[in-house]
Write an enzyme that holds these catalytic residues in place. Structure first.
Site, short mmCIF file in Angstrom:
data_model
loop_
_atom_site.label_atom_id
_atom_site.label_comp_id
_atom_site.label_asym_id
_atom_site.label_seq_id
_atom_site.Cartn_x
_atom_site.Cartn_y
_atom_site.Cartn_z
N GLU A 54 14.34 48.21 24.91
CA GLU A 54 14.13 48.84 23.70
C GLU A 54 12.50 49.08 24.11
OE1 GLU A 54 15.18 48.10 19.60
OE2 GLU A 54 16.80 49.43 19.98
N GLU A 98 24.08 50.20 21.36
CA GLU A 98 23.99 49.88 20.22
C GLU A 98 24.21 51.19 19.72
OE1 GLU A 98 20.31 47.55 19.19
OE2 GLU A 98 20.50 46.71 21.16
#
Ligand SMILES: *[C@@H]1O[C@H](CO)[C@@H](O)[C@H](O)[C@H]1NC(C)=O
Ligand SMILES: *[C@@H]1O[C@H](CO)[C@@H](O)[C@H](O)[C@H]1NC(C)=O
Ligand SMILES: *[C@@H]1O[C@H](CO)[C@@H](O)[C@H](O)[C@H]1NC(C)=O
Ligand SMILES: *[C@@H]1O[C@H](CO)[C@@H](O)[C@H](O)[C@H]1NC(C)=O
Length: 895
Positions: free
Chosen positions: A227, A298
């Site tokens: 991320e 995710e």
């Protein structure tokens, strides 16, 4: 080969998405949908759109032919030995459970239709001290991967090495903080060198063990960074350079399997950009090349839990909808559930304010129990999608509207001469264009309720010992002295949560005792203040609250020298954000103002407790109920089972976490040593040892439901089964007819077959599980023709051979007060080096003092103006954790 047409139809219904009152949502404990900052998009509103996505594939020749062991990818999917594959993956972190738990967790994931286990690699558990590696026990990464391989699943290895993950320091070892001129996660030579060393170390180890797919191993993909796009702008031009460097460095390691970067839209070729979030079916911008597949690394099964918030669970209908939407709309071919098993943040590994229990509401709960109906509903989804994987992976998609503005709650739609009902916010899967095989909004899987059953009360005063951590006052024993406030993590090296700052203050007033005001501002998480050994107050912050915590209270000063002892406490280090290495914590300002009213003083010097408990018989998971305590950390046989914080109540008035998991692997056959370090008080005599198991199971299925995909036959069924070797011992409720309610609250309706209970008992009692067709013939005929019928069964699971809760011991409460008089010497802890300081009469233990270069961060100040004396002095004392943690910096301050 004969050419055949395979097709799958995914109907997407987004009708009036008002509060759905589905039983599953209710049973899962919440009807609120989860919110997510950057992914949130409001789908509510009057307009209803119903669309069908039809994917048709003309089956052709040798698509599934095995080539060599090779992994590639194309615009549709990961290609494993020549075949595109549809993968469901589950996140499970080896360091958050124990090696004894791994085989069962993996088996339950496999049984739930999971193909891939995805895990992060945690740098700070493997290299806690620079150059000294640890791959033992819970940290045995190779053993974990081999176990996955042994069960025939694949592995997605997210090396990072920055992982965030609500994990201490985002996975970075703290020593990285002290590397000269380092800037984390940027185009910075010292950082890149250490990152490359660690990534290379892991890749080399995996290769050496033959764990990559081309070598015959299970690893099919791995991840670099994590991320990063979220913080990239903070680094200016250095950010994109770092991304390119990280990608090239990873690719250069030649693992033979693809690399991915999650939430990184510009991931350089050949690295795949993937989506993380709650609703990737809506938010994902898509792969950044037509040759890359849509992967969802995710899929959050809930929000991560923090102290001060109530648990929010995500309804299984909502999870199933998001997954199916990602597949339908984004041509997704890989979805990973974050988490599939969350586990436990043992020791001090939870990041700031994160609870010790991690994603307890995942398909496998913290204890490894199957969490229903989430697990079962997703299992059905996996099965339905995989049945259709050929058209999904090879077919062409077409998209058309089935009509607009369907304002009924469950609109009927027509498709190829068949009529279907489509619930709001739902997706129905028709594997052959005719028959519905799965509906995201209709949960047919069984429900289960979990019970923490108290099996031992630790209420015998004679079995407890208490020990005291005196308030640090003796400046002669400090590690650091000066007139500066030291930054907390730099001082403690994040080896303990605790740091004493001690300020000495000379009261020049001539009239004896004086009431003064004490003002302390801190960037740590909790502050306890003592003046001349008397407790004067505490304050704490919260995950989403302001960074500063402020204590503003009265205190009583004596004439001459006064000692103000401030215990500054961290509840976990940060795990995210740009420039994490520059984040500062600890006390910033100490102010003293004379005047005002007296305050009630408390004595708060009771610090630690220990006792022993016996291992509960059986196989049920073991947990401690710490509701009666305050805030601290717990050890069982020397293993920290994590921080606890029950005095910080969530809005519901309950602690965010009251039960604390003790893996059976930490227990010995007989007596187990339990040690608690407590900051705020509490009553240890009310602690109980509990076993955790699913004690009630329930199924609720109507006669028009889709029959379960895993069983043969065309009749819908109620299927219930007990976990952990238990058997169905009684039937609480059974009604074939139109029972009212759901698995949480139920009663017989206007239509009820008299034989319901006997039929169900006959099929179920004494068995581990049973399956009852929802059909009139089974119940001796239709009790009420013309009425839609369903079967609702609620059954109890029990473990007949285990003894019930022993009676609690008498007299314990009476004895309670005397507890505070017990002071135990250090020898009780085996290593003789428990604590610091002294009691009034005797020294308990001396600790070796630890030198160290402090990096003072705050301004030093020592001035008198407008009635305030700002005494900025730092002292670090360190409280306890010497016990089991090794070095304790004992620091005092001096003004
Ligand atoms: C905690 O609860 C507050 C209030 O409901 C909410 O704003 C916040 O996002 C929650 N935090 C997390 C991490 O869930
Ligand atoms: C299908 O059509 C709907 C409505 O026209 C549109 O909103 C949606 O984006 C389309 N989906 C795909 C995958 O093309
Ligand atoms: C639907 O029914 C009509 C009339 O019976 C028939 O002509 C048509 O082929 C059917 N369509 C499909 C897709 O089965
Ligand atoms: C934990 O113990 C408290 C009493 O200290 C009790 O009220 C509570 O119900 C228990 N919690 C569970 C889950 O058993």
């Amino acid at each position: 080969m004969e050419a055949a047409v395979l097709a799958v139809v995914l109907f997407i219904g987004v009708a009036l998405w008002s509060s759905s009152s589905s039983p599953a949502a209710a049973a899962a404990g919440t009807k609120e949908e989860l919110e997510d900052g950057d992914d949130q998009r409001d789908m509510r509103g009057g307009m209803a759109i119903t669309a069908a996505l039809v994917v048709v594939a003309a089956a052709a020749e040798s698509r599934w032919a095995e080539l060599g062991r090779e992994i590639t990818y194309d615009g549709r999917a990961l290609v494993v030995s020549g075949a595109r594959r549809m993968f469901f993956s589950g996140d499970m972190h080896y360091a958050r459970s124990t090696p004894e738990m791994w085989p069962k967790l993996i088996a339950k994931a496999k049984n739930g239709g999971i193909d891939v286990i995805q895990t992060y690699v945690f740098w700070n558990v493997h290299e806690p001290i620079q150059g000294q590696y640890n791959f033992e026990g819970r940290y045995d990464l190779v053993k974990f991967i081999r176990e996955i391989q042994a069960q025939g699943l694949y592995v997605s290895l997210r090396i990072g090495p920055f992982v965030e993950a609500e994990w201490k320091y985002g996975g970075f070892p703290f020593w990285l903080h002290d590397v000269p001129s380092i800037t984390f996660r940027s185009d910075n030579e010292p950082f890149k060198q250490h990152m490359q060393n660690f990534v290379t170390k892991i890749v080399t180890m995996m290769k050496h063990e033959g764990l990559y797919y081309p070598q015959g191993g299970p690893i099919i993909i791995s991840q670099i960074e994590n991320e990063y796009q979220m913080i990239e702008p903070a680094f200016g031009a250095s950010g994109p350079r770092y991304v390119r460097w990280a990608a090239a460095m990873a690719v250069g390691l030649q693992t033979g399997v693809p690399w991915m970067m999650c939430k990184q839209n510009d991931a350089p070729d050949p690295v795949i950009n993937t989506c993380n979030g709650l609703i990737c079916g809506e938010t994902f911008v898509g792969p950044n090349s037509p040759n890359k597949p849509a992967l969802w690394t995710e899929n959050w099964t809930s929000r991560y839990p923090i102290y001060g918030n109530d648990t929010k669970l995500r309804a299984p209908e909502d999870i199933a909808f998001a997954v199916a939407l990602f597949i339908a709309r984004k041509k997704g071919s890989f979805v990973s559930y974050y988490m599939y098993h969350g586990g436990t943040n043992f020791g001090r590994f939870a990041a700031s304010y994160v609870t010790t229990s991690y994603y307890d509401g995942a398909p496998l709960d913290e204890y490894g129990l199957i969490w229903q109906p989430t697990w079962g509903h997703l299992r059905e989804l996996h099965c339905a999608v995989k049945q259709s994987s050929e058209p999904l992976l090879f077919g062409s998609y077409s998209n058309f509207s089935l009509g607009q503005q369907q304002e009924h709650n469950t609109p009927k739609v027509e498709f190829r001469n068949i009529s279907l009902e489509l619930a709001p916010k739902s997706i129905s899967v028709l594997s052959d264009c005719r028959n519905v095989v799965f509906e995201t909004a209709k949960v047919n899987a069984q429900h289960g309720s979990r019970t923490a059953n108290a099996v031992q009360s630790l209420n015998d005063i004679n079995n407890w010992k208490a020990f005291i951590e005196p308030v640090s006052q003796d400046l002669s024993k400090s590690t650091y002295t000066g007139n500066q406030l030291f930054e907390q993590l730099t001082t403690t090296k994040d080896e303990t949560d605790y740091l004493w700052y001690i300020v000495s203050y000379k009261n020049r007033a001539s009239d004896g005792n004086q009431i003064a005001r004490l003002y302390v501002k801190s960037l740590a998480h909790i502050l306890h203040a003592f003046v001349n050994n008397e407790y004067v107050g505490s304050v704490h912050g919260s995950h989403d609250g302001p960074r500063n915590i402020v204590l503003n209270t009265h205190m009583s000063l004596k004439e001459g020298d006064n000692t103000i002892s401030l215990l500054s406490v961290m509840v976990g280090s940060p795990d995210s954000g740009a420039y994490m290495e520059r984040r500062t914590f600890g006390i910033q300002t100490v102010g003293i103002q004379q005047g005002q009213q007296p305050m009630h003083l408390l004595n708060n010097d009771l610090w630690g407790y220990q006792t022993t408990f016996s291992t509960p018989p059986g196989n049920d998971a073991v947990t401690l109920n710490l509701t009666s305590m305050g805030k601290g950390e717990v050890w069982v046989n020397g293993e920290s089972i994590g921080r606890y914080w029950v005095s910080f109540k969530a809005p519901s008035g309950q602690p965010s976490q009251s039960l604390y998991h003790i893996p059976r692997g930490f227990l010995t056959p007989k007596d187990n040593l339990l040690v608690l370090v407590e900051e705020m008080g509490g009553d240890p005599l009310q602690i109980t040892v509990n076993t955790m198991s699913v004690t009630t199971v329930c199924g609720n299925v109507d006669e028009f439901s889709v029959p379960p995909l895993q069983s043969r036959g065309k009749v819908p069924k109620v299927r219930i089964w007990c976990q952990g070797g238990k058997r169905i011992s009684s039937i609480e409720f059974a009604s074939y007819g139109n029972p009212v309610g759901d698995c949480r609250s139920f009663r017989i309706g206007s239509c009820h077959a008299e034989s319901s209970e006997s039929v169900v008992k006959q099929s179920c009692i004494g068995r581990r599980g049973c399956s009852i067709p929802v059909m009139a013939a089974k119940f001796g005929g239709d009790p009420c023709p013309g009425i839609q019928k369903s079967l609702l069964v609620v059954a109890d699971c029990s473990n007949a051979d285990l003894a019930p809760l022993p009676p609690s011991l008498p007299g314990a409460r009476r004895a309670r007060r005397s507890l505070s008089l017990v002071v135990v010497a250090a020898a009780a802890f085996g290593r003789g080096t428990r604590a610091v300081g002294h009691t009034d009469s005797s020294v308990i233990a001396e600790l070796p003092l630890r030198g160290g270069k402090g990096r003072p961060v705050f301004e030093s100040a020592c001035r008198e103006d407008s009635g305030w004396t700002t005494a900025a002095a730092a002292a670090a004392g360190l409280a306890f954790p010497r016990l089991l943690h090794g070095r304790v910096p004992l620091v005092w301050l001096n003004l």
